[in-house]
Design a protein around this motif. Structure first.
Motif, PDB file in Angstrom:
ATOM      1  N   LEU A   1       0.799  -1.219   0.000  1.00 53.26           N
ATOM      2  CA  LEU A   1       0.000   0.000   0.000  1.00 53.26           C
ATOM      3  C   LEU A   1       0.834   1.271   0.000  1.00 53.26           C
ATOM      4  CD1 LEU A   1      -2.713  -0.998   2.652  1.00 53.26           C
ATOM      5  CD2 LEU A   1      -2.859  -1.186   0.160  1.00 53.26           C
ATOM      6  N   ALA A   2       2.080   1.198   0.434  1.00 57.91           N
ATOM      7  CA  ALA A   2       2.903   2.392   0.578  1.00 57.91           C
ATOM      8  C   ALA A   2       3.402   2.895  -0.771  1.00 57.91           C
ATOM      9  CB  ALA A   2       4.088   2.096   1.494  1.00 57.91           C
ATOM     10  N   ALA A   3       3.320   4.206  -0.958  1.00 57.71           N
ATOM     11  CA  ALA A   3       3.858   4.839  -2.165  1.00 57.71           C
ATOM     12  C   ALA A   3       5.351   5.086  -1.963  1.00 57.71           C
ATOM     13  CB  ALA A   3       3.129   6.149  -2.433  1.00 57.71           C
ATOM     14  N   ASP A   4       6.086   5.093  -3.065  1.00 57.13           N
ATOM     15  CA  ASP A   4       7.535   5.267  -2.981  1.00 57.13           C
ATOM     16  C   ASP A   4       7.911   6.600  -2.343  1.00 57.13           C
ATOM     17  OD1 ASP A   4       7.893   2.814  -4.167  1.00 57.13           O
ATOM     18  OD2 ASP A   4       8.072   3.634  -6.197  1.00 57.13           O
ATOM     19  N   GLU A   5       7.124   7.629  -2.622  1.00 55.59           N
ATOM     20  CA  GLU A   5       7.440   8.961  -2.124  1.00 55.59           C
ATOM     21  C   GLU A   5       6.791   9.258  -0.768  1.00 55.59           C
ATOM     22  OE1 GLU A   5       3.701   9.077  -4.518  1.00 55.59           O
ATOM     23  OE2 GLU A   5       5.697   8.175  -4.727  1.00 55.59           O
ATOM     24  N   GLY A   6       6.163   8.250  -0.179  1.00 53.78           N
ATOM     25  CA  GLY A   6       5.459   8.430   1.084  1.00 53.78           C
ATOM     26  C   GLY A   6       3.964   8.439   0.876  1.00 53.78           C
ATOM     27  N   GLY A   7       3.232   8.092   1.902  1.00 53.37           N
ATOM     28  CA  GLY A   7       1.782   8.018   1.769  1.00 53.37           C
ATOM     29  C   GLY A   7       1.352   6.679   1.203  1.00 53.37           C
ATOM     30  N   LEU A   8       0.146   6.636   0.616  1.00 54.82           N
ATOM     31  CA  LEU A   8      -0.433   5.403   0.100  1.00 54.82           C
ATOM     32  C   LEU A   8      -0.600   5.454  -1.409  1.00 54.82           C
ATOM     33  CD1 LEU A   8      -3.230   4.841   2.784  1.00 54.82           C
ATOM     34  CD2 LEU A   8      -0.950   3.825   2.721  1.00 54.82           C
ATOM     35  N   SER A   9      -0.582   4.275  -2.017  1.00 55.19           N
ATOM     36  CA  SER A   9      -0.763   4.146  -3.463  1.00 55.19           C
ATOM     37  C   SER A   9      -1.803   3.069  -3.756  1.00 55.19           C
ATOM     38  CB  SER A   9       0.566   3.768  -4.125  1.00 55.19           C
ATOM     39  OG  SER A   9       0.364   3.358  -5.475  1.00 55.19           O
ATOM     40  N   PRO A  10      -2.679   3.306  -4.739  1.00 59.16           N
ATOM     41  CA  PRO A  10      -3.653   2.281  -5.126  1.00 59.16           C
ATOM     42  C   PRO A  10      -3.080   1.245  -6.099  1.00 59.16           C
ATOM     43  CG  PRO A  10      -4.003   4.249  -6.435  1.00 59.16           C
ATOM     44  CD  PRO A  10      -2.880   4.574  -5.466  1.00 59.16           C
ATOM     45  N   ARG A  11      -1.783   1.312  -6.363  1.00 55.28           N
ATOM     46  CA  ARG A  11      -1.167   0.495  -7.421  1.00 55.28           C
ATOM     47  C   ARG A  11      -1.511  -0.981  -7.291  1.00 55.28           C
ATOM     48  NH1 ARG A  11       5.403  -0.075  -8.358  1.00 55.28           N
ATOM     49  NH2 ARG A  11       5.317  -1.549 -10.110  1.00 55.28           N
ATOM     50  N   TYR A  12      -1.328  -1.553  -6.114  1.00 52.28           N
ATOM     51  CA  TYR A  12      -1.613  -2.973  -5.903  1.00 52.28           C
ATOM     52  C   TYR A  12      -2.970  -3.193  -5.237  1.00 52.28           C
ATOM     53  CZ  TYR A  12       3.435  -3.209  -6.708  1.00 52.28           C
ATOM     54  OH  TYR A  12       4.686  -3.078  -7.247  1.00 52.28           O
ATOM     55  N   ALA A  13      -3.423  -2.204  -4.498  1.00 55.11           N
ATOM     56  CA  ALA A  13      -4.691  -2.358  -3.776  1.00 55.11           C
ATOM     57  C   ALA A  13      -5.874  -2.492  -4.721  1.00 55.11           C
ATOM     58  CB  ALA A  13      -4.901  -1.171  -2.837  1.00 55.11           C
TER      59      ALA A  13
END
Length: 373
Positions: free
Chosen positions: A25-37
Motif C-alpha cells: 500500500l505504501a507509495a515510494d514517495e510516502g503516503g499510500l498508493s492504489p497500485r496494488y490495492a
C-alpha cells in the motif's frame, strides 16, 4: 506469472480474511498508493458478488501518516503512534474509494481479543457488519498499542480475526510469490513450495525477516499466523499481491502461491476445543431444550433454561445438563454470566432487555458455540 508456482484450485470457502501489508500500500514517495490495492479490491468485489464474505485486515496507517511527517523527524514510538492516528483516515479513504458498499473501520489490539467480554463484543460487531453487507477493514489500534506495536503484528492479528469471524481461509497478500525453500531475493536457486501439510521447525528455519522498507512482517510471522489459523481449522493462502494476474485468478478459484493446510476442518477444530476446554460452571435445562440441542443442534434460548451453577462470566465455556436425568447434553460458550442466566431463566427472549437492562442477543448459547454430547 513467472514465480514458478504451479496453479492449483483454492479450497472451497464462504468467508475469508484478506491480510494486506503496508508494503503493498505504501507509495515510494510516502503516503499510500492504489497500485496494488486496486486488484485486491477487485477480488473482494467479485467474491462478494458471488455471495461470499471478505474481511480485510490492512496495515498502512503509519505509512500513510508518514507523508504528513516533518522530513527527518525521529520515528520513536510516540511519533509512530501519532502517524498512525493521522494515517487511519487516509487508509480507510483508500479502501472506501474502491467500493460502493460501505467500509467499516474496526481498530483492535491483542488485549481486545484476550479479554473474553471484549472478544465476544468484537465478534458480535463483525458478524453484524457482515450481515449488513459492509466491508470491515481491521487494523491494529496503533495509536494506543505499546508492546503490541511490533514486528509482524498484523499477520498474527489476521489469524486471530479469521478465527473470530469463523473464516474458512486466511489469505495473506505478500510482495513475493509465496513460500520458497530459501530467500528468493538472495538465493537464485530458491524453489517455490506449493503445498504445506503443516508448519514445522524446518520451515521456520528457512523463513526470512522483513523484505521491504515499509513492511513490518516477514515470512516468519506469516508462518506464525498460518500455525495459529491451522489450530482453528483454517487454511492459509500465501500469494503475490503485486501480481494482478495472480490476484485475478484467485477470484476464479485458482491459486499460484503456497497453500498451508490445517490438520482438521474448522468445525472439527472448534468442536474439539469446546469438548476439551476447561468448564467454568453449568447450565441446567428442561427436557424439551435438551432434545433440541441433542437432536437438532439448536441454540439454547432462555425459555428452556432452569438455572445455572457456578460463578462463570460471559464468554466462559460451560457444561449443559438436563434437569430430568442430570446427564450432560453439551458444552458451549455462554453469552451471559451465571448471575444473569439465573435472572432470565424461563423468560422469553423479548424479555431479556427488560429483566437485565441490556441484552447480548436472544441466545444463551449460540449453536455455533455449542457442541452436543
Amino acid at each position: 506469472m513467472g514465480s514458478g508456482f504451479v496453479e492449483q484450485a483454492l479450497p472451497s470457502w464462504r468467508r475469508a480474511v484478506l491480510k494486506v501489508g503496508s508494503s503493498l500500500l505504501a507509495a515510494d514517495e510516502g503516503g499510500l498508493s492504489p497500485r496494488y490495492a486496486a486488484a485486491l479490491a477487485a477480488f473482494v468485489e467479485r467474491s462478494r458478488a458471488n455471495g461470499r464474505d471478505v474481511v480485510i485486515v490492512s496495515s498502512g496507517a503509519v505509512a500513510a501518516g508518514r507523508a504528513l511527517a516533518t522530513p527527518g523527524q525521529a520515528m520513536g514510538l510516540p511519533a509512530r503512534q501519532a502517524l498512525a492516528a493521522l494515517g487511519q483516515t487516509r487508509l480507510i479513504a483508500l479502501w472506501q474509494g474502491f467500493f460502493d458498499a460501505p467500509v467499516a473501520q474496526v481498530l483492535l489490539t491483542h488485549d481486545d481479543l484476550r479479554h473474553r467480554r471484549r472478544y465476544l463484543n468484537a465478534r458480535s460487531t463483525l458478524r453484524e457488519l457482515l450481515a449488513l453487507r459492509a466491508i470491515p477493514v481491521i487494523n491494529e489500534n496503533d495509536t494506543v498499542a505499546v508492546d503490541e506495536l511490533k514486528l509482524g503484528d498484523n499477520d498474527n492479528l489476521a489469524a486471530i480475526v479469521a478465527a473470530l469471524v469463523d473464516a474458512d481461509i486466511l489469505l495473506i497478500a505478500t510482495d513475493i510469490g509465496g513460500l520458497y525453500s530459501a530467500n528468493p531475493r538472495i538465493a537464485p536457486d530458491a524453489a517455490p513450495i506449493d503445498d504445506v501439510a503443516a508448519v514445522t521447525p524446518e520451515l521456520y528455519a528457512i523463513a526470512g525477516g522483513s523484505g521491504s522498507r515499509s513492511g513490518t512482517g516477514g515470512m516468519r510471522t506469516k508462518l506464525e499466523a498460518a500455525e495459529k489459523a491451522a489450530a482453528a481449522g483454517i487454511e492459509t493462502i500465501l500469494f503475490d499481491g503485486t501480481d494482478a494476474t495472480v490476484v485475478g485468478r484467485l477470484a476464479d478459484g485458482m491459486l499460484s502461491g503456497t497453500r498451508i493446510r490445517a490438520p482438521r476442518t474448522r468445525l472439527a477444530a472448534r468442536k474439539y476445543w469446546l469438548r476439551h476446554a476447561p468448564s467454568a460452571g453449568s447450565i441446567t435445562i428442561d427436557p424439551g431444550a435438551a432434545r433440541a440441542v441433542r437432536e437438532r443442534g439448536a441454540s439454547l434460548l432462555p425459555g428452556g433454561v432452569l438455572g445455572a451453577t457456578g460463578d462463570f462470566a460471559r464468554g466462559d465455556v460451560v457444561e449443559i445438563a438436563c434437569e430430568e436425568d442430570g446427564l450432560p447434553v453439551g458444552r458451549g460458550i455462554s453469552q451471559y454470566a451465571a448471575v444473569d442466566i439465573r435472572r432470565i431463566a424461563r423468560k422469553h427472549t423479548r424479555d431479556i432487555d427488560a429483566v437485565l437492562g441490556y441484552s447480548y442477543g436472544e441466545n444463551v448459547i449460540h449453536r455455533d458455540d455449542l457442541v452436543a454430547l
